[in-house]
Each structure stands twice: as structure tokens, then as C-alpha cells.
Enzyme design. Structure first.
Site, PDB file in Angstrom:
ATOM      1  N   ILE A  69       0.849  -1.187   0.000  1.00  0.00           N
ATOM      2  CA  ILE A  69       0.000   0.000   0.000  1.00  0.00           C
ATOM      3  C   ILE A  69       0.887   1.239   0.000  1.00  0.00           C
ATOM      4  O   ILE A  69       1.798   1.361   0.822  1.00  0.00           O
ATOM      5  CB  ILE A  69      -0.953  -0.013   1.212  1.00  0.00           C
ATOM      6  CG1 ILE A  69      -1.858  -1.250   1.130  1.00  0.00           C
ATOM      7  CG2 ILE A  69      -1.783   1.269   1.255  1.00  0.00           C
ATOM      8  CD1 ILE A  69      -2.695  -1.497   2.364  1.00  0.00           C
ATOM      9  N   HIS A  74       9.415   3.960  -0.467  1.00  0.00           N
ATOM     10  CA  HIS A  74       9.449   2.549  -0.075  1.00  0.00           C
ATOM     11  C   HIS A  74       8.521   1.703  -0.953  1.00  0.00           C
ATOM     12  O   HIS A  74       8.876   0.607  -1.373  1.00  0.00           O
ATOM     13  CB  HIS A  74       9.059   2.427   1.407  1.00  0.00           C
ATOM     14  CG  HIS A  74       9.067   1.031   1.933  1.00  0.00           C
ATOM     15  ND1 HIS A  74      10.232   0.357   2.237  1.00  0.00           N
ATOM     16  CD2 HIS A  74       8.047   0.174   2.207  1.00  0.00           C
ATOM     17  CE1 HIS A  74       9.923  -0.857   2.680  1.00  0.00           C
ATOM     18  NE2 HIS A  74       8.611  -0.984   2.671  1.00  0.00           N
TER      19      HIS A  74
END
Length: 156
Positions: A84, A90
Site C-alpha cells: 500500500i 518505499h
């Protein structure tokens, strides 16, 4: 003369299947796993012929898939996870690593690996894809069965 058409179906016969599922975001991945198991069983795969391996997160999926391909007699593997998007890069690093890792394993081991790793902007999108508006785990399972069947037809 008509062209030869080779197409897989969702009934490859008696085969063994591996499923690698991330424990991170388990409220989503557990639903995807349920969808995959339901799809496999609904297409004649016996529960005894399914190996489920849980790994910590999506980043760990490629190594876990590799271990399943090397240590279990499976016709293919379903990879299930969720990444997500957050406020840092990241997301991009994890998504790229998982995608490249799985692609490399498919070619290295010459066996299909169904990509059931959700890459979403938020939890709501992930929940929708895990059951509210279809189940990507079940869809990945069906794709894997088709790939196994197609491979059987190509090599027979």
C-alpha cells in the site's frame, strides 16, 4: 489451413500447487488466500495437493517462492501480497523488487508463478480487490491453472 490454437483452461488435472502469502496486511491477504483456495478447490485441486507458505511481507515473497519451487514438487505457485502506497519511495522499491524477483523465478525455474500482489494507493482499494469487488487471490489461482494447462498442452 487454419492456425493452430493452443489455450489453457482451469482444469489441468491432478497437480500440486504452492501458495506463498504475505502476513503483512493479513486482514487483506487472508481474504485473498481464501479466494485462491476456493478457486483451486472449485476446479478440482485437492486440499492435500496445496502447500501454503506464509512469509513476513511482500518483499520476502520472491525468496519464499524460490524455496517452494526448489523444495516442493509443484506445477506452479500463486504469490499473494499487498503493498500500500505511503508517503515515501518505499512503495516503489518493494513493488519493483517483488515484480522483478517473481519474473526472474518464472524464467529460472520454467514454471508459472501467478502474480497476486496488490499494489494500491490505500487500504480501501486493497479491501475492494480482496473481496468487496472481486477477489484477486481467486483470479490469480485461475490464471495459474490456465498457465499449467497451457504448458501441458504445449509440451504434450
Amino acid at each position: 489451413m487454419a492456425a493452430e490454437l493452443i489455450e489453457g483452461d482451469t482444469n489441468p488435472g491432478k497437480v500440486k500447487i504452492g501458495i506463498v502469502v504475505s502476513k503483512w496486511n493479513s486482514m487483506i491477504t487472508d481474504k485473498m488466500l481464501d479466494g485462491a483456495l476456493k478457486a483451486l478447490k472449485g476446479n478440482g485441486i485437492e486440499e492435500a495437493d496445496i502447500t501454503v507458505v506464509k512469509c513476513p511481507g511482500s518483499y520476502e515473497i520472491p525468496l519464499t517462492v524460490q524455496k517452494v519451487l526448489e523444495n516442493r514438487d509443484v506445477a506452479g505457485v500463486i504469490a499473494l501480497g499487498v503493498v500500500i502506497r505511503g508517503g515515501t519511495p518505499h512503495f516503489d522499491y518493494v513493488c519493483d523488487a517483488v515484480n522483478r524477483g517473481i519474473t526472474d523465478l518464472i524464467l529460472k525455474h520454467n514454471k508459472p508463478v501467478a502474480f497476486g500482489v496488490l499494489t494500491t494507493d490505500d487500504v480501501k482499494q486493497a479491501m475492494e480487490r480482496a473481496g468487496e469487488k472481486g477477489n484477486k487471490g481467486g483470479e490469480a489461482a485461475l490464471a495459474l491453472l490456465e498457465m499449467i494447462s497451457m504448458e501441458q498442452k504445449l509440451t504434450s
